[in-house]
Design a protein around this motif. Structure first.
Motif, PDB file in Angstrom:
ATOM      1  N   ASP A  51       1.915  11.440 -13.139  1.00  0.00           N
ATOM      2  CA  ASP A  51       1.273  12.443 -13.983  1.00  0.00           C
ATOM      3  C   ASP A  51       0.632  11.710 -15.152  1.00  0.00           C
ATOM      4  N   ALA A  52      -0.692  11.643 -15.150  1.00  0.00           N
ATOM      5  CA  ALA A  52      -1.413  10.882 -16.167  1.00  0.00           C
ATOM      6  C   ALA A  52      -1.230  11.492 -17.553  1.00  0.00           C
ATOM      7  N   MET A  53      -1.234  12.807 -17.654  1.00  0.00           N
ATOM      8  CA  MET A  53      -1.071  13.449 -18.972  1.00  0.00           C
ATOM      9  C   MET A  53       0.316  13.202 -19.541  1.00  0.00           C
ATOM     10  N   LYS A  54       1.321  13.203 -18.698  1.00  0.00           N
ATOM     11  CA  LYS A  54       2.686  12.915 -19.157  1.00  0.00           C
ATOM     12  C   LYS A  54       2.768  11.482 -19.701  1.00  0.00           C
ATOM     13  N   GLU A  55       2.167  10.537 -18.987  1.00  0.00           N
ATOM     14  CA  GLU A  55       2.146   9.149 -19.453  1.00  0.00           C
ATOM     15  C   GLU A  55       1.358   9.018 -20.751  1.00  0.00           C
ATOM     16  N   LYS A 112       0.830  -1.200   0.000  1.00  0.00           N
ATOM     17  CA  LYS A 112       0.000   0.000   0.000  1.00  0.00           C
ATOM     18  C   LYS A 112       0.869   1.256   0.000  1.00  0.00           C
ATOM     19  N   GLN A 113       1.961   1.229   0.744  1.00  0.00           N
ATOM     20  CA  GLN A 113       2.863   2.382   0.783  1.00  0.00           C
ATOM     21  C   GLN A 113       3.544   2.594  -0.564  1.00  0.00           C
ATOM     22  N   ALA A 114       3.912   1.514  -1.236  1.00  0.00           N
ATOM     23  CA  ALA A 114       4.540   1.634  -2.553  1.00  0.00           C
ATOM     24  C   ALA A 114       3.565   2.238  -3.564  1.00  0.00           C
ATOM     25  N   TYR A 115       2.309   1.805  -3.533  1.00  0.00           N
ATOM     26  CA  TYR A 115       1.306   2.394  -4.428  1.00  0.00           C
ATOM     27  C   TYR A 115       1.104   3.874  -4.104  1.00  0.00           C
ATOM     28  N   ALA A 116       1.042   4.232  -2.834  1.00  0.00           N
ATOM     29  CA  ALA A 116       0.857   5.630  -2.448  1.00  0.00           C
ATOM     30  C   ALA A 116       2.029   6.481  -2.921  1.00  0.00           C
ATOM     31  N   ASP A 117       3.250   5.976  -2.763  1.00  0.00           N
ATOM     32  CA  ASP A 117       4.430   6.716  -3.216  1.00  0.00           C
ATOM     33  C   ASP A 117       4.436   6.878  -4.723  1.00  0.00           C
ATOM     34  N   TYR A 174       1.795   6.927  -6.811  1.00  0.00           N
ATOM     35  CA  TYR A 174       0.756   7.818  -7.302  1.00  0.00           C
ATOM     36  C   TYR A 174       0.895   9.247  -6.786  1.00  0.00           C
ATOM     37  N   LYS A 175       1.783   9.484  -5.815  1.00  0.00           N
ATOM     38  CA  LYS A 175       2.064  10.854  -5.400  1.00  0.00           C
ATOM     39  C   LYS A 175       2.733  11.635  -6.523  1.00  0.00           C
ATOM     40  N   GLN A 176       3.574  10.951  -7.302  1.00  0.00           N
ATOM     41  CA  GLN A 176       4.350  11.607  -8.348  1.00  0.00           C
ATOM     42  C   GLN A 176       3.838  11.275  -9.744  1.00  0.00           C
TER      43      GLN A 176
END
Length: 76
Positions: A54-58, A43-48, A50-52
């Motif tokens: 950027d959907a538009m960049k992807e 859960k912590q890895a997913y949170a880290d 998705y903190k950074q």
């Protein structure tokens, strides 16, 4: 000298009184160990991540790579 008769009456109940709490305790211990060694770090890895994120960049990177058939790259 003969051997004593085995105590068969109530044997299952006697064995369950001993083994059931042990099995219950070990299962709780295994569940807690799994929670704190597997699910919490995940859960912590997913949170880290998705903190950074950027959907538009992807999206733009995938569009430039030509992954999408319905979206033209910006160079065309």
């Amino acid at each position: 000298m003969s051997l004593p008769m085995p105590a068969m009456r109530g044997l299952l109940a006697k064995r369950l009184r001993f083994h059931l709490p042990i099995a219950f305790g070990l299962s709780l211990l295994a569940a807690a160990a799994f929670k704190y060694t597997v699910t919490e770090p995940r859960k912590q890895a997913y949170a880290d991540y998705y903190k950074q994120y950027d959907a538009m960049k992807e999206f733009n990177a995938m569009r430039e790579a030509g992954i999408f058939q319905s979206v033209r790259p910006s160079g065309e």
